[in-house]
Design a protein around this motif. Structure first.
Motif, short mmCIF file in Angstrom:
data_model
loop_
_atom_site.label_atom_id
_atom_site.label_comp_id
_atom_site.label_asym_id
_atom_site.label_seq_id
_atom_site.Cartn_x
_atom_site.Cartn_y
_atom_site.Cartn_z
N GLN A 1 28.60 32.41 67.63
CA GLN A 1 28.73 31.06 67.07
C GLN A 1 27.35 30.52 66.72
N ASN A 2 27.35 29.31 66.14
CA ASN A 2 26.07 28.68 65.83
C ASN A 2 25.22 28.48 67.08
N CYS A 3 23.91 28.53 66.90
CA CYS A 3 23.01 28.19 68.00
C CYS A 3 23.14 26.70 68.26
N ILE A 4 23.40 26.32 69.51
CA ILE A 4 23.50 24.89 69.82
C ILE A 4 22.20 24.39 70.43
N PHE B 1 24.49 17.49 58.60
CA PHE B 1 23.42 18.46 58.86
C PHE B 1 23.96 19.87 59.06
N GLY B 2 25.27 20.01 59.07
CA GLY B 2 25.85 21.35 59.21
C GLY B 2 26.65 21.52 60.49
N GLY B 3 26.86 20.44 61.21
CA GLY B 3 27.72 20.55 62.39
C GLY B 3 26.98 20.83 63.68
N LEU B 4 27.73 21.31 64.64
CA LEU B 4 27.20 21.49 66.00
C LEU B 4 25.92 22.34 66.01
N GLY B 5 24.92 21.83 66.68
CA GLY B 5 23.68 22.59 66.82
C GLY B 5 22.68 22.36 65.72
N GLN B 6 23.10 21.68 64.66
CA GLN B 6 22.19 21.49 63.52
C GLN B 6 21.64 20.07 63.45
N ALA C 1 19.23 8.43 79.44
CA ALA C 1 18.40 9.49 80.01
C ALA C 1 19.23 10.70 80.39
N ILE C 2 20.42 10.46 80.95
CA ILE C 2 21.22 11.57 81.47
C ILE C 2 22.07 12.23 80.39
N PHE C 3 22.70 11.42 79.54
CA PHE C 3 23.67 12.00 78.61
C PHE C 3 23.24 12.02 77.16
N MET C 4 22.39 11.10 76.74
CA MET C 4 22.07 11.04 75.32
C MET C 4 20.78 11.80 75.00
N ALA C 5 19.76 11.61 75.82
CA ALA C 5 18.50 12.28 75.54
C ALA C 5 18.63 13.79 75.74
N THR C 6 19.59 14.22 76.55
CA THR C 6 19.72 15.65 76.85
C THR C 6 20.61 16.38 75.86
N ASP C 7 21.07 15.70 74.81
CA ASP C 7 21.85 16.37 73.77
C ASP C 7 21.10 17.63 73.34
N TYR C 8 21.83 18.76 73.38
CA TYR C 8 21.16 20.05 73.16
C TYR C 8 20.32 20.11 71.89
#
Lengths: 288, 331, 442
Positions: free
Chosen positions: C366-369, B113-118, B261-268
């Motif tokens: 950087q990219n928007c996270i 998807f284009g890496g971090l944040g995407q 709930a704490i670590f996976m659902a909160t992925d930015y």
């Protein structure tokens, strides 16, 4: 055996029903479209650049079909050839448009126009323009942040890193005007390409008084009016300390180029002058 | 001093960075990591190392040779994905399969998807669900806690509390009969139960949650919404039919709910931007989790629930805006 | 109980280096260059010509429209030039240059320090006097104050809020004015109350200025209807809408003026200027500028004549340190970086920050996270990440739908972004373009 028959019958039945619904729908929702629109679109260059003033080639084709008089419409990318084809499809008259070209009217390269501050922020002329006038003393000149280069869909522009100015690649430029719209300082202008690509223009848009302009850039137009007086064809006007050459009136005699004290007037694609030392135009800007 | 710098305001910055946030998450995961080593010993170590190393390597190779970008493995996000994937696997999971899972997580879940944040889906969960569907046998054999410390592939296995519950209820036993076979609340809270390497110890996960709140890495809304909605939904079910439904506390403490709930659902990048959206997203996860746990084919549903709600995030972000200051005046 | 606003907000390092430096008067410079456009609205019309002799406090340019302000000479001497000088944005603006000869003040001005508490003027006379004195909002917005004192017809002002928040890091001018000129400020507030016809005024002061809060509470006992409200420290509490929300819990509707909820906000510095204008007949020709920075020799709060060159002011503060890379007019969150140092001090310059590389340098974007930190930081409840993207893609209609015009450009989003994205850079551009679209529709 029964199973096979039931399967075949039910599938065939479903297929028939679906086909019938589709048939009804296609009748009911059919929109009549002039088939010529497709024909016209076929001959258009399909670049969707918007240079014609319409959002994409399809919209332009619709407009061409719809309009009674298409002589004012032009596809800058396809040029006369395309418009002739369009005319023959539609049986309408087109006017012959002179080929145009984007011209960058700023020669404030790093050596000509010293930097007085450093910009830090989004790499965009538009954003810089919402902040201030730029990194140099000239508040009219190029930001050098390449909005025009990004706007160009035809690879016809690049940023000359050494000069800090955009350069138009003549062979690629289709005169769509995207760069003209992108430039917040209105530096880029569509001008007539001229016979054999020869053209003369004032490479400056600074409206400051002569002294102020000169102080911030060595090749600025200082509004001295020498060129205006020299021009035998009344093609040059000086307004707000800035000379402008009307490309319709200019006969390419090159007299103005010689008299300009700051080398602000450029001549492009001319053969070298006979007299040595008379070549006044800045070597950097002639390179295209 | 030569030439003055000119830029838009603000002229100062908080100093926050992607690295700080990602390493913050890693620090928050450390208690759970320690717990996984304590309960599953060498197996947990092998799984974690393999997963993290493969994730880092996969990200490096993909970004350098396929996307032709500057590799960004130092930002810590690939390590987070690797850790979370490891936490979601049984500690006797074969190395070859972990490598496949990690490559899927990074390659399919993130870099495509284009890496971090995407990425629209949580990469670690993409890897986990891929493994769960492809290798259901290996993914559902759980080493016994503590007892299997010294062994890896050959660890003695048992069922997770949720699986015991599901099978028990399916075979017609009542809740009170099954309770005897499952760990007590205290054991669940401390992590003395079968399950994926990092999900068992609720207390360790809560410590990490506290750390992330303190460092302002995440806001509290999503975890609270997930856990709260799970508690309410299971509470209602339990109240309606106590013989066929477990208590809310059991549901919260067992399985991957806390970890999810704490670590996976909160992925930015795969969670909503507005507070109201976070509530909808979190409640959705809670409800789907309980639905799968109670009526679905799998004993545990948090992974699917998060992935399903991830898919709704663009829609939530489109329609749920943050509360504007000074509502529009209609004239 | 400490109050604050509810939506968003950030906590930048306060850096109030000059909080205990007393206001110091700077000697009038040899020349001043006074721009005619120091306020929001039309430029003023110049009344003097080259060679004219002027006194300090003499009118040299008169208000050029309804939203505009008078401009007075800040020194006595001769007008030597009326020329175009570069503004803080680098574009040209007209300015009057005056060469100082002696320091003679217009004789109507009372230059003594005697406190005058009685207010003899009627409300309309007060508004007229404030307009004549060329007072503008001194917090930095430079909106002409007399316009703010005349609410539009049909709107009633119930409460006057005085902004003593000074939420911008580094700045301490208002803080010092409250500590040192408390009586004058309170008299100024009473004058403003009389002009507006309100009986209640609240001074909002952030909790990081305990001496100012103590002083103002103590003094305000002798003034009817004036209260002091301590506030939690949170940026941008000094924003007009945020301050109203913090003190009155009312939200100014989108696109409306504060008077819509019955409030008018004036700055502490403005109240002091109003006192001087009404009681002492002194026009706005000098102001307190906080000259500060972590590395400068003599940071302080300086009382400076309008039109003094920034270069001269920096010399007063001990010269430009070698490590300074950016000079900002105003605070670090909303101030403008100066492209040149030969810029004059204008009415809106609340501070002059000399920032070294390590404080002000931007990291690579950087990219928007999608961490949503900008969303939770935005005090207007907007989605900065989205506004940046739509502005970048030039989807200005969409930006309008996303309420880009509500942005107060406080910079909380860019400040907080972990990816160091230039959010506000693009939002400003988008807001400007969106504003053009909205104006063309009207």
């Amino acid at each position: 055996m029964d199973v096979v028959i039931i399967t075949i019958v039910s599938l065939a039945g479903l297929g028939a029903i679906a086909a019938f619904i589709l048939f009804l729908a296609s009748k009911k929702f059919q929109v009549f479209e002039d088939p010529r629109i497709d024909d016209v679109e076929e001959v258009l260059p399909a670049t969707n650049c918007g240079g014609c003033g319409f959002p994409g080639c399809r919209a332009f084709a619709e407009a061409l079909v719809k309009a009674d008089d298409i002589s004012s419409l032009n596809c800058p990318v396809g040029g006369d050839e395309t418009m002739q084809k369009v005319a023959s499809i539609l049986g309408k008259e087109v006017s012959k448009a002179a080929p145009m070209l984007a011209v960058v009217r700023c020669n404030g390269s790093c050596s000509n126009r010293p930097q007085v501050n450093r910009y830090q922020g989004a790499e965009s002329c538009a954003v810089a323009a919402s902040l201030y006038s730029g990194e140099t003393g000239c508040s009219y000149g190029c930001y050098g942040l390449a909005d025009c280069v990004r706007a160009c869909k035809f690879d016809a522009m690049y940023m000359d890193k050494k000069m800090g100015l955009p350069v138009v690649i003549e062979d690629n430029c289709v005169a769509c005007g995207a760069c003209v719209d992108a430039c917040p300082k209105n530096i880029i202008e569509m001008r007539k390409k001229g016979p054999k690509g020869r053209r003369i223009f004032v490479s400056c848009v600074n409206r400051d008084k002569g002294g102020v302009a000169r102080k911030s850039c060595t090749v600025a137009c200082i509004g001295c009016k020498k060129c205006q007086k020299e021009c035998p064809f009344d093609a040059i006007t000086v307004e707000n300390n800035l000379a402008y050459i009307d490309y319709e009136k200019c006969k390419l005699c090159r007299k103005c180029v010689i008299v300009c004290p700051t080398n602000a007037i450029h001549e492009i694609n001319f053969p070298p002058r006979k007299k040595p030392g008379a070549q006044k135009a800045d070597a950097e800007s002639v390179k295209v | 001093m030569s030439k003055l710098l000119v830029s838009h305001s603000p002229h100062v910055h908080s100093g926050d960075s992607v690295n700080k946030n990602m390493y913050g998450v890693i620090i928050a995961l450390l208690p759970a990591l320690a717990a996984s080593f304590w309960f599953f010993g060498i197996g947990a170590l092998v799984v974690t190392l393999t997963s993290v190393a493969t994730c880092l390597l996969a990200e490096y190779i993909i970004s350098k040779y396929i996307l032709k970008q500057k590799p960004s493995i130092t930002d810590g996000s690939a390590a987070v994905t690797g850790l979370l994937l490891a936490f979601n696997l049984p500690s006797n999971f074969p190395v070859a399969l972990i490598i496949i899972g990690a490559i899927v997580a990074i390659g399919m879940g993130k870099m495509s998807f284009g890496g971090l944040g995407q990425n629209p889906f949580n990469p670690a969960l993409v890897g986990r669900v891929f493994l769960l569907i492809s290798y259901p046998v290996q993914m559902t054999s759980w080493p016994e806690p503590v007892a299997s410390r010294g062994s890896y592939i050959d660890a003695s296995t048992g069922a997770t509390p949720l699986a015991i519950m599901k099978e028990g209820l399916a075979s017609g036993s009542s809740y009170s009969e099954i309770v005897a076979q499952i760990p007590s609340y205290k054991e669940l809270f401390l992590g003395v139960s079968g399950g994926s390497a990092g999900e068992v110890a609720a207390i360790a996960l809560l410590l990490g949650f506290g750390y992330m709140l303190w460092k302002k890495i995440i806001s509290w809304h999503i975890p609270v919404a997930v856990i709260g909605s799970t508690a309410i939904f299971t509470g209602v079910l339990h109240a309606v039919d106590p013989t066929a439904n477990a208590t809310p506390l059991f549901h919260i403490l067992s399985g991957g709910l806390m970890l999810g709930a704490i670590f996976m659902a909160t992925d930015y990048s795969s969670s909503p931007m507005a507070i109201k959206g976070m509530w909808i997203y979190g409640i959705g996860i809670g409800v789907i989790t309980v639905t799968i746990r109670t009526w679905g084919a799998y004993p545990e549903g948090i992974s699917f629930a998060i992935l399903i709600m991830n898919a709704f995030v663009p829609l939530i972000d489109k329609y749920i805006k943050p509360k504007r200051f000074g509502e529009k005046v209609v004239e | 109980m400490l109050k604050t606003f509810t939506t968003g907000g950030v906590h930048p390092n306060e850096n109030k280096i000059t909080a205990s430096s007393a206001i110091e008067r700077v000697a009038a410079p040899a020349t001043v260059s006074i721009p005619v456009s120091q306020h929001i609205g039309a430029p003023s019309e110049i009344l003097v010509k080259r060679g004219d002799q002027v006194m300090a406090g003499e009118l040299i340019a008169k208000s050029g429209g309804f939203v505009s302000a008078n401009i007075h000479s800040s020194v006595s001497g001769m007008v030597t030039k009326i020329e175009d000088i570069p503004s803080v944005s680098g574009y040209t603006q007209k300015a009057v240059t005056i060469k100082r000869e002696g320091d003679i003040w217009d004789e109507s001005i009372d230059t003594s320090d005697i406190l005058i508490k009685e207010i003899s003027l009627s409300p309309s006379e007060i508004i007229k006097r404030v307009g004549e004195a060329g007072i503008v909002g001194l917090g930095g917005a430079t909106f002409p104050s007399h316009v703010k004192l005349s609410p539009p017809p049909g709107k009633v002002c119930e409460i006057l809020l005085i902004n003593g928040v000074e939420c911008e890091p580094f700045l301490t001018g208002d803080h010092r004015i409250m500590v040192e000129k408390g009586e004058e400020v309170l008299t100024g507030i009473t004058i403003l109350m009389k002009a507006l016809g309100v009986t209640k005024a609240v001074i909002g002061i952030e909790n990081n200025k305990p001496d100012a809060i103590k002083r103002m509470i103590e003094l305000s006992k002798n003034y009817a209807g004036i209260e002091v409200q301590p506030l939690k420290v949170k940026y941008p509490q000094g924003g007009e809408k945020q301050l109203i929300k913090a003190i009155t819990q009312r939200e100014v509707p989108s696109g409306k003026l504060p008077v819509e909820v019955g409030a008018v906000v004036h700055n502490v510095g403005t109240a002091y200027a109003v006192y001087e204008a009404v009681q002492k007949k002194k026009p706005l020709i000098e102001r307190v500028v906080t000259v500060t920075g972590p590395t400068i020799k003599k940071p302080g709060n300086y009382l400076v004549r309008i039109g003094t060159s920034v270069e001269d002011l920096i010399e007063v503060a001990g010269g430009l340190p070698d490590d300074v890379v950016k000079v900002v007019s105003g605070g670090p969150m909303m101030g403008k970086a100066l492209p040149k140092l030969n810029t004059p001090v204008a009415k809106g310059m609340s501070g002059l920050l000399l920032l070294p590389q390590e404080i002000t340098s931007r990291k690579e974007s950087q990219n928007c996270i999608k961490c949503a930190k900008c969303v939770s930081a935005c005090p207007m409840g907007l989605s900065p990440y989205l506004l940046m993207t739509v502005s970048q893609k030039e989807l200005f209609e969409r930006a309008i739908e996303e309420d880009i015009m509500d942005c107060i450009e406080c910079g909380s989003c860019s400040f907080t972004c972990p990816s160091s994205r230039p959010l506000l850079d693009y939002i400003r551009f988008g807001k400007a373009e969106a504003g053009n679209i909205l104006r063309s529709k009207k």
